[in-house]
Motif scaffolding. Structure first.
Motif, PDB file in Angstrom:
ATOM      1  N   CYS A  24      50.266  62.810  83.256  1.00 45.50           N
ATOM      2  CA  CYS A  24      51.672  63.089  83.020  1.00 45.50           C
ATOM      3  C   CYS A  24      51.853  63.447  81.547  1.00 45.50           C
ATOM      4  CB  CYS A  24      52.479  61.852  83.380  1.00 45.50           C
ATOM      5  SG  CYS A  24      54.123  61.804  82.689  1.00 45.50           S
ATOM      6  N   THR A  26      54.765  63.374  79.878  1.00 40.72           N
ATOM      7  CA  THR A  26      56.049  62.910  79.352  1.00 40.72           C
ATOM      8  C   THR A  26      55.936  62.352  77.938  1.00 40.72           C
ATOM      9  OG1 THR A  26      57.066  62.544  81.499  1.00 40.72           O
ATOM     10  CG2 THR A  26      57.870  61.185  79.681  1.00 40.72           C
ATOM     11  N   HIS A 217      56.312  59.174  90.252  1.00 37.65           N
ATOM     12  CA  HIS A 217      56.163  58.755  88.857  1.00 37.65           C
ATOM     13  C   HIS A 217      57.139  59.525  87.955  1.00 37.65           C
ATOM     14  CE1 HIS A 217      53.461  57.881  85.239  1.00 37.65           C
ATOM     15  NE2 HIS A 217      54.092  58.965  84.822  1.00 37.65           N
ATOM     16  N   GLU A 218      57.193  60.858  88.118  1.00 38.77           N
ATOM     17  CA  GLU A 218      58.045  61.670  87.234  1.00 38.77           C
ATOM     18  C   GLU A 218      59.521  61.353  87.450  1.00 38.77           C
ATOM     19  OE1 GLU A 218      56.826  63.109  84.818  1.00 38.77           O
ATOM     20  OE2 GLU A 218      54.735  63.149  85.449  1.00 38.77           O
ATOM     21  N   HIS A 221      60.522  58.600  85.248  1.00 42.00           N
ATOM     22  CA  HIS A 221      60.919  59.043  83.899  1.00 42.00           C
ATOM     23  C   HIS A 221      62.314  59.660  83.916  1.00 42.00           C
ATOM     24  CE1 HIS A 221      57.049  58.245  82.198  1.00 42.00           C
ATOM     25  NE2 HIS A 221      56.416  59.231  82.803  1.00 42.00           N
ATOM     26  N   HIS A 227      56.366  54.595  80.703  1.00 40.83           N
ATOM     27  CA  HIS A 227      55.081  54.136  81.227  1.00 40.83           C
ATOM     28  C   HIS A 227      54.988  52.630  81.026  1.00 40.83           C
ATOM     29  CE1 HIS A 227      53.748  58.454  80.404  1.00 40.83           C
ATOM     30  NE2 HIS A 227      53.772  58.292  81.715  1.00 40.83           N
ATOM     31  N   TYR A 279      48.860  55.170  85.216  1.00 40.65           N
ATOM     32  CA  TYR A 279      48.011  56.343  85.461  1.00 40.65           C
ATOM     33  C   TYR A 279      46.829  55.980  86.358  1.00 40.65           C
ATOM     34  CZ  TYR A 279      49.886  59.335  81.696  1.00 40.65           C
ATOM     35  OH  TYR A 279      50.647  60.134  80.902  1.00 40.65           O
TER      36      TYR A 279
HETATM   37 ZN   LIG Z   1      54.465  59.660  83.023  1.00 41.83          ZN
END
Ligand SMILES: [Zn+2]
Ligand SMILES: [Ca+2]
Ligand SMILES: [Ca+2]
Ligand SMILES: [Ca+2]
Ligand SMILES: [Ca+2]
Length: 696
Positions: A24, A26, A217-218, A221, A227, A279
């Motif tokens: 990711c 981010t 996951h995204e 965010h 995280h 992750y």
């Molecule tokens: Zn992420």
């Protein structure tokens, strides 16, 4: 011992393949944005404190969020199917309702913490213009290979929809990223939404089960979650014990890139390796405090999150019932071909029901294998630009797309032979300029941009964008001049009977860059002998060598002030007949404009005439205008061959064809033809013979 070795090799292999798993982006993107806008860190902390401590008593409220997928593609695998996106929706709605089957794998210490977020995602049924949609829209754009904030084309209002863009590739092998709501207020609002690689969507098609949880996951965010190891840093660093994700029931951790279910990193407390915000690629849960956090974010006005799920919005963005009309679309494997080449056309119509749609194609001057095939093969029978039309009928509803001048067919005889200077005067229209994505910037022949004030060919990278409306398509194009390619192709030329071939040209170019490292624009010249099927690189001019007029121009245009022209040349081997050149400019984000003039073909022309074995003869030679020249030929060898009469400057002044059913043919020069020397070429495919003719 043998088994131990095998075990070690296996462990090493697994470790390596996990390193190659894309991450990711981010924390990288947030760090960049926070560096430019230092106030965003405080904004994030403020939002986080409210979301972590707010006490909204809406325990049973299920939040519905309209979602739209923008599939950005170049008609490749990245143009993923509706079905792949539908699968992603199912996975999201399992993960955010704790209906995912892998909750059985949650380790005992965290089983009780895994929580139903009571959030559901619904594909939009009405788009931003009030039109029917299935929540999936498609854009043909080379942005699919860039995949950053300026690739987020055609954002739908973020107060009404969660925007997701799927792309082919992203810088640094990133799988996807999303900004926190606190980072995309005001002028950063165009960055809002999730951009993610197509092979991280769903678990079918181009994706797989391992990649299928990336969007879960995204969205974490997108709803403000950091995280697990903290807001801005890399996983696995010892220092990560000093920062936290702001969530009480997620144990402090340094973060994981592998699925170590026994991992304890900061407080001798078992880490929540299976959390969606890790992750570990074995994620399957959100904790109760994370769920409380993201539900609180949905109650905040930050970046309009609190409007998404309102009944007013659901009524206009996801009303049920409508089935949208199909949208016809197609592409071809080549857009520049020789007359007679086979072209593979492919149907890319979308929003089809899957209920045996029918296809009807129409090709201007083209012979198709089957005009009702889904993917027909076509050969075009005459040179020039050709229109292509596709009509699709699906469930009784018809949709038609017409692509004008979709494909360019090159003549099967050369337009120019031997030595010639292309000076761009008198606005010649034989330059091939293709722009299938409809970019705002494109090459054009102009009568006042050449060297010494005359005609030239010009690429304007700047003027459409003087103060563009913020976040308009022009604004996006302006922000991203970098990486865009703009090319023009010459007409076909014949270099047979020619040695010491050289190509030279003049150019004048400017940049907006103020630092050397920003000057990445380049010009590459290629040649092709097969109408663009393959290109061979001949010359590269880049960076400061290219931008010979420096920077500081609002919109550079030759002949407005002092213009510096440079000349560059390259040689060619004996290359034969049917040669085309492509001049391809690749922009930088700081590109200004470029002009080219005087493409000059030089060389030594052989005056060798027809040979005995050619079975061709010409009589009389010299001749006069009234008699012309009589050509005797063997029709089995030369029937159907092209005849070209060129003057000594290489310009073709007449073309005709030797009939297949006779053995004698007369050509007459035009009544106003000047006396002197001409070259007659007889062209039959690759075979070219020539003879010098004299007109008295
Ligand atoms: Zn992420
Ligand atoms: Ca930490
Ligand atoms: Ca925590
Ligand atoms: Ca046309
Ligand atoms: Ca000129």
């Amino acid at each position: 011992m043998k088994y131990l070795l095998l075990f070690l090799v296996l462990v090493a292999f697994i470790a390596r393949s996990q390193e190659q798993v894309e991450k990711c982006g981010t924390h990288i993107e947030e760090a960049k944005l926070w560096a430019e806008n230092p106030e965003l860190e405080a904004a994030y902390m403020e939002m986080r404190n409210i979301a972590a401590t707010q006490n909204v008593t809406k325990g049973n409220q299920v939040y519905s969020i309209p979602i739209v997928f923008h599939v950005v593609h170049e008609y490749g695998d990245e143009n993923i199917s509706d079905e792949q996106i539908y699968r992603q929706l199912e996975i999201l709605n399992e993960d955010f309702r704790k209906l995912n089957s892998d909750t059985v794998d949650i380790v005992p210490e965290f089983k009780g913490k895994a929580t139903d977020a009571k959030i559901e995602f619904v594909l939009a049924t009405v788009d931003n213009y009030g039109n029917c949609t299935n929540g999936i829209t498609r854009h043909f754009s080379s942005e699919t290979t860039i995949g950053d904030d300026y690739s987020k084309i055609n954002q739908w209002p973020r107060s009404r929809y969660l925007n997701v863009w799927t792309v082919k590739s992203m810088e640094g092998g990133t799988a996807g990223y999303a900004f926190y709501p606190s980072s995309v207020e005001g002028n950063n609002r165009f960055r809002d939404g999730i951009i993610i690689r197509h092979n991280y969507i769903g678990d079918i098609g181009t994706s797989n089960a391992t990649n299928a949880r990336a969007l879960t996951h995204e969205i974490g965010h997108y709803l403000g979650l950091a995280h697990l190891w903290g807001p801005t840093n890399e996983p696995g660093l010892a220092g990560n014990c000093a920062v936290d994700d702001g969530i009480a029931d997620t144990p402090n951790t340094i973060g994981w890139t592998a699925c170590n279910l026994a991992g304890t990193t900061c407080n001798n407390e078992l880490d929540n390796v299976q959390n969606f915000m890790e992750y570990s690629y074995c994620s399957n849960m959100y904790t109760a405090d994370q769920v409380s956090f993201i539900r609180n974010i949905l109650e905040q006005e930050v970046s309009q999150r609190s409007n998404l799920w309102t009944q007013e919005n659901l009524d206009i963005s996801i009303p049920s019932g409508a089935i949208c009309d199909p949208i016809a679309d197609f592409h071809a494997n080549r857009l520049l071909v020789c007359q007679g080449d086979q072209v593979q056309f492919k149907n890319f119509s979308w929003r089809l029901s899957g209920n045996n749609p029918s296809y009807t194609w129409s090709f201007q001057d083209g012979n198709a294998s089957d005009l009702n095939a889904e993917n027909p093969t076509v050969t075009f029978t005459s040179p020039g630009w050709k229109d292509v039309t596709l009509t699709v009928v699906d469930n009784g509803v018809t949709n038609t797309i017409v692509k004008e001048d979709f494909i360019r067919i090159t003549t099967d005889w050369p337009l120019f032979g031997g030595v010639h200077q292309f000076d761009f005067e008198n606005n010649p229209d034989y330059w091939i300029i293709q722009n299938p994505q409809g970019l705002e910037q494109e090459w054009a022949v102009k009568n006042d941009v050449g060297k010494n004030g005359g005609g030239g060919i010009f690429l304007n990278m700047t003027t459409p964008y003087q103060d563009p409306i913020i976040f308009s398509p022009a604004y996006f194009f302006n922000m991203r001049r970098g990486g865009s390619k703009h090319s023009f192709v010459t007409p076909s030329m014949d270099f047979s009977y020619m040695t010491n071939i050289g190509v030279s040209f003049d150019w004048a170019c400017a940049t907006d860059a103020s630092e050397l490292s920003q000057i990445t624009e380049k010009l590459v010249i290629y040649s092709s002998k097969d109408c663009g099927k393959t290109w061979q690189q001949r010359k590269v001019i880049s960076g400061t060598d290219l931008v010979n007029n420096g920077s500081g121009w609002a919109s550079f245009r030759p002949n407005q002030g002092t213009t510096l022209w440079d000349n560059e040349s390259f040689t060619l081997p004996s290359i034969g007949n049917h040669v085309q050149f492509k001049f391809e400019y690749t922009g930088s984000d700081n590109s200004n404009n470029i002009a080219i003039d005087n493409i000059n073909i030089s060389g030594t022309l052989s005056t060798e005439g027809f040979q005995k074995e050619d079975n061709l003869s010409i009589y009389p030679n010299p001749t006069n205008q009234a008699d012309g020249w009589d050509i005797k030929y063997d029709p089995s060898q030369w029937g159907g061959a092209k005849l070209q009469l060129t003057d000594m400057s290489g310009r073709v002044i007449s073309s005709s064809e030797l009939p297949t059913n006779q053995s004698e043919y007369n050509i007459k020069p035009a009544a106003n033809a000047t006396q002197g020397v001409y070259i007659l070429k007889v062209v039959n495919g690759e075979k070219v013979v020539q003879n010098k003719l004299i007109l008295k």
